[in-house]
Design a protein around this motif. Structure first.
Motif, PDB file in Angstrom:
ATOM      1  N   GLU A 182       1.188  -1.458  -0.114  1.00 22.58           N
ATOM      2  CA  GLU A 182       0.544   0.034  -0.112  1.00 22.58           C
ATOM      3  C   GLU A 182       0.746   1.154  -0.070  1.00 22.58           C
ATOM      4  N   PHE A 183       0.636   2.594  -0.781  1.00 18.26           N
ATOM      5  CA  PHE A 183       1.528   3.330  -1.031  1.00 18.26           C
ATOM      6  C   PHE A 183       0.970   4.024  -0.494  1.00 18.26           C
ATOM      7  N   TYR A 184       1.233   5.681  -0.856  1.00 17.54           N
ATOM      8  CA  TYR A 184       0.318   7.181  -1.342  1.00 17.54           C
ATOM      9  C   TYR A 184       0.989   8.274  -1.741  1.00 17.54           C
ATOM     10  N   ILE A 185       0.636   8.984  -2.294  1.00 13.58           N
ATOM     11  CA  ILE A 185       1.357  10.105  -3.186  1.00 13.58           C
ATOM     12  C   ILE A 185       0.624  11.608  -1.664  1.00 13.58           C
ATOM     13  N   VAL A 186       1.142  12.233  -1.838  1.00 13.31           N
ATOM     14  CA  VAL A 186       0.932  12.986  -1.092  1.00 13.31           C
ATOM     15  C   VAL A 186       0.132  14.272  -2.246  1.00 13.31           C
TER      16      VAL A 186
END
Length: 238
Positions: A182-186
């Motif tokens: 799981e990843f996220y982008i600011v």
């Protein structure tokens, strides 16, 4: 005693049962909590490919560091393209976070991310992806034993606008190991610097900022999951 009075207790009991049944099926009735978990999509059945160079794709939670170190030596790509129905996002992965880079490339080539979506949107903060409720997503995680990656914090790799970083458990995780999946982008133009040193930043968006804004502004439920799923396909481009 009249006939009505004779059967009144039975009629009263039937009425109570009907009212009880009605309340149990009314999501808005007091005491009934609507579950935020969506139904698992069972109609999808994506075959999990096997890398012919690595029979059985033998990464697991015990050998993850060694596997990714070796994998990174022969898979040196650093750019990926995230395709969605709202547009594309191009990512540059950092070479100085080698385990995370190798993991992202590995899962991309194995097709894991193609079963997932952006499942969390928080305006002026982040969009988060790499999860879904499809059975195939969970099969991938089980196959690779939900392996985790030791942190690769770098002072120059901060949570600036467009940074991509990996999610992690905050409980019972004192060494701040990342999840591989799981990843996220600011999305905040000012960044999210309170997360520096807490999550490993693995890359940077180089194009597709308008797509990030489209995704983050989708209507979502109380769980921050978009009401209309935004599934993705990721491909290695360089």
């Amino acid at each position: 005693m009249t006939t009505f009075m004779k059967y009144f207790p039975i009629l009263f009991l039937i009425l109570l049962l009907l009212l009880s049944s009605s309340c149990k099926n009314d999501k808005n009735s007091p005491g009934v909590q609507e579950t935020p978990v969506k139904k698992v999509i069972e109609k999808e059945n994506v075959e999990i490919p096997v890398d012919p160079r690595k029979p059985k794709d033998s990464i697991n939670k015990k050998n993850a560091v060694l596997f990714l170190s070796k994998y990174g030596e022969t898979n040196k790509e650093t750019k990926v393209l995230i395709k969605t129905r709202l547009g594309d996002i191009k990512i540059q992965l950092f070479e100085d976070t080698p385990l995370h880079r190798a993991s992202f490339i590995f899962l991309t080539k194995m097709g894991y991310f193609d079963t997932t979506c952006f499942y969390r949107v928080v305006p002026d903060f982040i969009i988060q992806g790499g999860e879904s409720e499809r059975l195939d997503t969970q099969r991938y995680k089980a196959r690779y034993e939900r392996y985790k990656i030791p942190p690769e914090f770098r002072k120059k790799r901060q949570h600036t606008y467009g940074a991509i970083a990996m999610a992690r458990d905050w409980e019972n995780n004192p060494r701040k190991y990342s999840t591989a999946f799981e990843f996220y982008i600011v999305q905040n133009r000012k960044g999210a610097h309170h997360l520096d040193g807490e999550h490993t930043v693995i890359g940077q968006v180089i194009s597709g900022f308008e797509t990030i804004d489209k995704i983050v502004n989708l209507k979502a439920g109380s769980d921050e999951w978009p009401l209309d799923d935004v599934f993705m396909k990721i491909e290695v481009i360089d």
